[in-house]
Design a protein around this motif. Sequence first.
Motif, PDB file in Angstrom:
ATOM      1  N   VAL A  48       0.866  -1.250  -0.025  1.00 54.61           N
ATOM      2  CA  VAL A  48      -0.035  -0.030   0.162  1.00 54.61           C
ATOM      3  C   VAL A  48       0.878   1.241  -0.093  1.00 54.61           C
ATOM      4  N   ASN A  49       0.407   2.224  -0.847  1.00 49.33           N
ATOM      5  CA  ASN A  49       1.389   3.380  -0.936  1.00 49.33           C
ATOM      6  C   ASN A  49       1.186   4.222   0.346  1.00 49.33           C
TER       7      ASN A  49
ATOM      8  N   GLY B  38       8.136  14.551   1.255  1.00 43.74           N
ATOM      9  CA  GLY B  38       7.594  14.361  -0.532  1.00 43.74           C
ATOM     10  C   GLY B  38       7.928  13.022  -0.612  1.00 43.74           C
ATOM     11  N   ALA B  39       8.551  12.229   0.208  1.00 44.18           N
ATOM     12  CA  ALA B  39       8.954  10.742  -0.035  1.00 44.18           C
ATOM     13  C   ALA B  39       7.714  10.116  -0.086  1.00 44.18           C
ATOM     14  N   PHE B  40       7.620   8.857  -0.748  1.00 46.63           N
ATOM     15  CA  PHE B  40       6.591   7.913  -0.793  1.00 46.63           C
ATOM     16  C   PHE B  40       7.308   6.319  -0.980  1.00 46.63           C
TER      17      PHE B  40
ATOM     18  N   THR C 279      -5.571  15.665  -3.882  1.00 49.45           N
ATOM     19  CA  THR C 279      -4.643  16.305  -3.615  1.00 49.45           C
ATOM     20  C   THR C 279      -3.317  15.530  -3.035  1.00 49.45           C
ATOM     21  N   SER C 280      -3.435  14.378  -2.773  1.00 51.38           N
ATOM     22  CA  SER C 280      -2.280  13.636  -2.218  1.00 51.38           C
ATOM     23  C   SER C 280      -1.732  12.837  -3.699  1.00 51.38           C
ATOM     24  N   PRO C 281      -0.566  12.521  -3.534  1.00 55.77           N
ATOM     25  CA  PRO C 281       0.269  12.059  -4.710  1.00 55.77           C
ATOM     26  C   PRO C 281       0.174  10.556  -4.803  1.00 55.77           C
TER      27      PRO C 281
ATOM     28  N   ASP D 130      -8.589  13.334  -0.018  1.00 50.22           N
ATOM     29  CA  ASP D 130      -8.979  12.806   1.244  1.00 50.22           C
ATOM     30  C   ASP D 130      -8.909  13.825   2.379  1.00 50.22           C
ATOM     31  N   ASP D 131      -8.104  15.160   1.959  1.00 45.50           N
ATOM     32  CA  ASP D 131      -8.151  16.182   2.738  1.00 45.50           C
ATOM     33  C   ASP D 131      -9.368  16.934   3.186  1.00 45.50           C
ATOM     34  N   TYR D 132      -9.352  17.732   4.357  1.00 45.10           N
ATOM     35  CA  TYR D 132     -10.751  18.168   4.733  1.00 45.10           C
ATOM     36  C   TYR D 132     -10.548  19.860   4.127  1.00 45.10           C
ATOM     37  N   PHE D 133     -11.650  20.187   3.492  1.00 48.82           N
ATOM     38  CA  PHE D 133     -11.682  21.301   3.091  1.00 48.82           C
ATOM     39  C   PHE D 133     -13.238  22.155   3.499  1.00 48.82           C
TER      40      PHE D 133
END
Length: 442
Positions: free
Chosen positions: A121-122, A129-131, A253-255, A264-267
Amino acid sequence: MASSQTLTTLFIFSLLTISYAATDPFKLTKQTNIHFPIRKNQTSLQYYTTFEAGNPQSRTKVDALIDLGAQTVFFDCQPYVSSSYKRAACRSNRCKKALGSVCLWCNSTPRPGCFNNSCGVNAFNPLTGAFAELELGEDTVRVTSSDGHSIRLNYDVPKFQFLCAYLYVNVLYDLPGSNTAKGLVGLARTQVSLVSQISSLFSVAKKFALCIPSDKGLGDIFIGGGPYYMPPRTEDQSLNLSSTLLVINPVRTSPVSAYGEASDDYFINVKTIEIDGKRVSFNSSLLSIDSNGVGGTMISTVVPYTTLHSSIYEPLVKDFVKVAAVDGIKRVASVAPFGACFDAKTAPKTIAGPAVPDIDLVLEGKTIVRFKMYGSNTMVEAKKNVICLAFVDGGAEPRTSIVLGGHQLENRVLEFDLAASKLGFTNSLLILNTTCSQHRQS
């Protein structure tokens, strides 16, 4: 009089009852939630929580960065030894639930984070910025319950899912903490976030609250709803919440999100910005999210200070400086990365921070809803006798027009109701002569 044998039997029964209540994940009362502490790293300005994972004979303590928009929980499995750990097989139902993307293989001796044909899983580190693609596993974690006042009972929760960083330590760089293992806890709407798993395991409301500290004290994550008490105040802060709708950004918004997925971010929907009740003039279309997912206002626990589109930042600074000058607050040379700084001796101190112009985010609601920020949330001490406006220029073409950062979130209760898609928030707790530093758990 009861016989000694009867008393002994009752004593043993009482011990068994206490033990069962403290280990059964389904025995929470209506006025109880699950609690995690929040600590602030004063150097990196990041917030992290602490929990224990693994079988009771060999628990590993984990310090984990708090990331509102992250999808999963992951941590360093190099020091992790647990006989109860189970990896998720590639293409299994658990793997699909966690949005597993690859099948992992490992040529080393099998251990947590290194099994053949396991689910990958990512995972993403928002600080560097690492994944990496990490092994999905499950094990027991220890959590605590709270009645809103204090910590009540410990629970050993089995089958908690997380990602095991063993071979890919680059994804752990710069994460805050001081214990043997470092990691990250995501609080997003995904099925394997900390919030979703805990609320499901304990059958509590799918909501969580943050009370973020500004100093070395301990703040709170409450999962499952109120009450939330902040001594010496005696009122339940869940009854003092203003509210606005949470907005879904339809574009990722996530790579590490798949193309075509919503963010998945909250706006939230900011309508205008005011300084001492007067509207700041800028292009209001920047406050909306367009069809490409650009614009709008996102809430972040990872960004230390609120960042603004240049077309919003510049008039905000200009208006703030103008009002501050009328109030007799003397401007001095700027200290990077801040654009407006002042002589601290010309801004009297109050219980809510320096006496500077208030900044309000006017939010969407049935009535006028204001996210009000006093000096404690708008100013930061950059050096001795110099305070600066704690907002940062995000450039002319940022993905998100406003990213509401950690400094502006401190010392207020923020409740994210995922079922109702609603954000509840209190005013600054400082004006009530209390804070988020409650020391409920060491």
